[in-house]
Design an enzyme around this catalytic site. Structure first.
Site, mmCIF file in Angstrom:
data_model
loop_
_atom_site.group_PDB
_atom_site.id
_atom_site.type_symbol
_atom_site.label_atom_id
_atom_site.label_comp_id
_atom_site.label_asym_id
_atom_site.label_seq_id
_atom_site.Cartn_x
_atom_site.Cartn_y
_atom_site.Cartn_z
ATOM 1 N N SER A 1 2.993 27.653 10.179
ATOM 2 C CA SER A 1 4.023 26.625 9.956
ATOM 3 C C SER A 1 4.090 25.746 11.202
ATOM 4 O O SER A 1 3.799 26.197 12.312
ATOM 5 C CB SER A 1 5.392 27.248 9.662
ATOM 6 O OG SER A 1 6.224 26.273 9.074
HETATM 7 C C1 LIG Z 1 2.552 21.766 8.281
HETATM 8 S S1 LIG Z 1 3.884 22.721 7.669
HETATM 9 C C2 LIG Z 1 4.903 21.478 6.906
HETATM 10 C C3 LIG Z 1 5.518 20.505 7.856
HETATM 11 C C4 LIG Z 1 6.864 20.032 7.391
HETATM 12 N N1 LIG Z 1 6.786 19.116 6.290
HETATM 13 C C5 LIG Z 1 7.713 19.494 8.516
HETATM 14 O O1 LIG Z 1 8.220 18.383 8.446
HETATM 15 O O2 LIG Z 1 7.896 20.215 9.483
HETATM 16 C C6 LIG Z 1 3.182 23.499 6.243
HETATM 17 C C7 LIG Z 1 4.165 24.377 5.493
HETATM 18 O O3 LIG Z 1 3.603 24.630 4.211
HETATM 19 C C8 LIG Z 1 4.040 25.904 3.801
HETATM 20 N N2 LIG Z 1 3.183 26.390 2.692
HETATM 21 C C9 LIG Z 1 1.943 26.958 2.760
HETATM 22 N N3 LIG Z 1 1.496 27.265 1.525
HETATM 23 C C10 LIG Z 1 2.474 26.898 0.663
HETATM 24 C C11 LIG Z 1 2.614 26.976 -0.742
HETATM 25 N N4 LIG Z 1 1.651 27.488 -1.515
HETATM 26 N N5 LIG Z 1 3.760 26.518 -1.293
HETATM 27 C C12 LIG Z 1 4.767 26.000 -0.521
HETATM 28 N N6 LIG Z 1 4.682 25.892 0.824
HETATM 29 C C13 LIG Z 1 3.560 26.333 1.412
HETATM 30 C C14 LIG Z 1 3.971 26.744 5.050
HETATM 31 O O4 LIG Z 1 4.797 27.880 4.933
HETATM 32 C C15 LIG Z 1 4.393 25.744 6.121
HETATM 33 O O5 LIG Z 1 5.741 25.895 6.454
#
Ligand SMILES: C[S@@+](CC[C@H](N)C(=O)[O-])C[C@H]1O[C@@H](n2cnc3c(N)ncnc32)[C@H](O)[C@@H]1O
Length: 377
Positions: free
Chosen positions: A85
């Protein structure tokens, strides 16, 4: 962070941050600069973040605020040393928000709540946001941060993003902030007729952002919005499928190169132009992916990976081609031909590519993946 001078220091850092993004040309949309100036990014990173070496920087560390107000992605959670994350790179968030065109009142579904900062920016622009994340602790932290920022009308839900949010549909936009192998059919089904999804979709070891929609003829089409890299999604969104590019080679170095073709660019290509070359090479050859560049420390780049895993050829930012492994010469010749084709075809930008998508992956949980690429000329 309570004294007057601290408040002044934060305001100053945030002002410089907005000016940096403005100079990068990503804040032209009305209201976007104001949103970045208004939303306190530090509230969404209250538990700190991890540096490249994995060490944690917390809110009391003098390096905290300067990093918060830099154009850097900040990793907020690691699992076994792998980022799971983060708060994405601000200039990339700005580019995606601009492409999303979130008019006030637009209903936006975000996949990947992470810290909640991107949802906060969208809400500040007037969008009505629902954000999903697959990790319970991440959902709890994002919800708390949004409340601290006074944006508790953003709905944050624990769910695998593959299913979208049927109860909240229809949405004007879906924005995905995690790298996926393909587009969930549920997202397209949950869009309004003029809606589209912005999705970082695996291609050649990266996750360029595609704008994807149903065509009136029933075809699903996409165009490249910007080259980008994202962490990989959990679950069916990351299904492997036949014809996909090889997984990026992150965990081991390539053997020393034994074949070297000289550089052709002086100065070397900048990051964006290098990604234009890399993108095109990936369209033309399914062996293209990511690997660490020999002699470049941890830096990685465009690599043609041999199927046996024992060799490769990499194209460096100055256009040199380095081959390694038992078939170094053959791989290097193939990579050289891709570099020269990009030059001969007028060095097209990644944003010129369009794609038609097809269903692939697990038949029970299929995803739309790029199938045929062509250029808008
Ligand atoms: C790069 S971070 C997102 C950044 C966020 N939009 C921000 O403003 O901080 C990616 C996120 O996607 C989530 N994620 C990964 N696979 C996922 C899935 N299948 N469904 C929903 N969320 C997911 C992770 O848990 C992580 O928190």
């Amino acid at each position: 962070m309570t004294g007057r001078s601290d408040v002044g220091a934060v305001a100053d850092l945030r002002h410089r941050y907005v000016e940096q993004l403005r100079r990068a040309g990503v804040l032209d949309r009305p209201g976007l600069a104001e949103a970045f100036a208004h939303v306190p990014r530090e509230l969404f990173l209250a538990d700190g973040f991890h540096g490249r070496d994995g060490a944690r920087t917390t809110a009391t560390d003098p390096a905290f605020l300067p990093a918060v107000y830099s154009d850097e992605a900040l990793v907020t959670k690691l699992r076994d040393g792998t980022p799971v994350s983060s708060s994405s790179q601000p200039s990339l968030m700005a580019t995606m928000i601009d492409a999303l065109d979130p008019v006030p009142g637009a209903r936006v579904l975000e996949i990947g709540a992470g810290t909640g900062y991107n949802a906060a920016l969208l809400a500040t622009l007037g969008a009505v946001v629902t954000s999903l994340d697959v990790q319970p602790d991440v959902v709890a932290r994002a919800g708390a941060a949004l409340t601290r920022a006074g944006l508790d009308r953003v709905r944050v839900r624990l769910a695998d993003g593959y299913l979208g949010d049927p109860a909240g549909a229809p949405y004007d936009r879906v924005v995905v902030t995690v790298g996926v192998a393909g587009i969930s059919p549920h997202w397209l089904d949950q869009l309004t007729p003029d809606g589209f999804a912005l999705v970082p979709t695996a291609h050649a070891g990266n996750h360029p952002v595609l704008a994807v929609r149903w065509g009136r003829d029933g075809r699903v089409t996409g165009r490249v919005v910007t080259p980008a890299g994202f962490m990989t999604a959990a679950g069916p969104l990351s299904a492997r499928y036949p014809g996909a590019h090889p997984e990026p080679l992150r965990d081991r170095a390539l053997p020393e190169p034994t074949v070297r073709h000289p550089a052709v660019w002086q100065p070397a290509l900048g990051v964006h132009r290098y990604h234009d070359l890399w993108f095109a090479a990936g369209v033309w050859d399914r062996r293209i992916s990511y690997a660490p560049l020999p002699g470049a420390g941890a830096a990685g780049g465009c690599a043609l990976l041999g199927a046996a895993g024992d060799g490769a050829a990499v194209i460096t930012t100055d256009g040199a081609v380095l081959g390694c492994g038992p078939q170094a010469g053959r791989y290097a010749d193939d990579a050289l031909a891709l570099r020269d084709r990009w030059i001969a075809e007028g060095d097209p930008r990644a944003e010129r590519w369009r794609t038609e998508l097809t269903l692939a992956g697990d038949p029970e949980q299929p995803i739309w993946v790029p199938h045929r690429w062509y250029r808008a000329d």
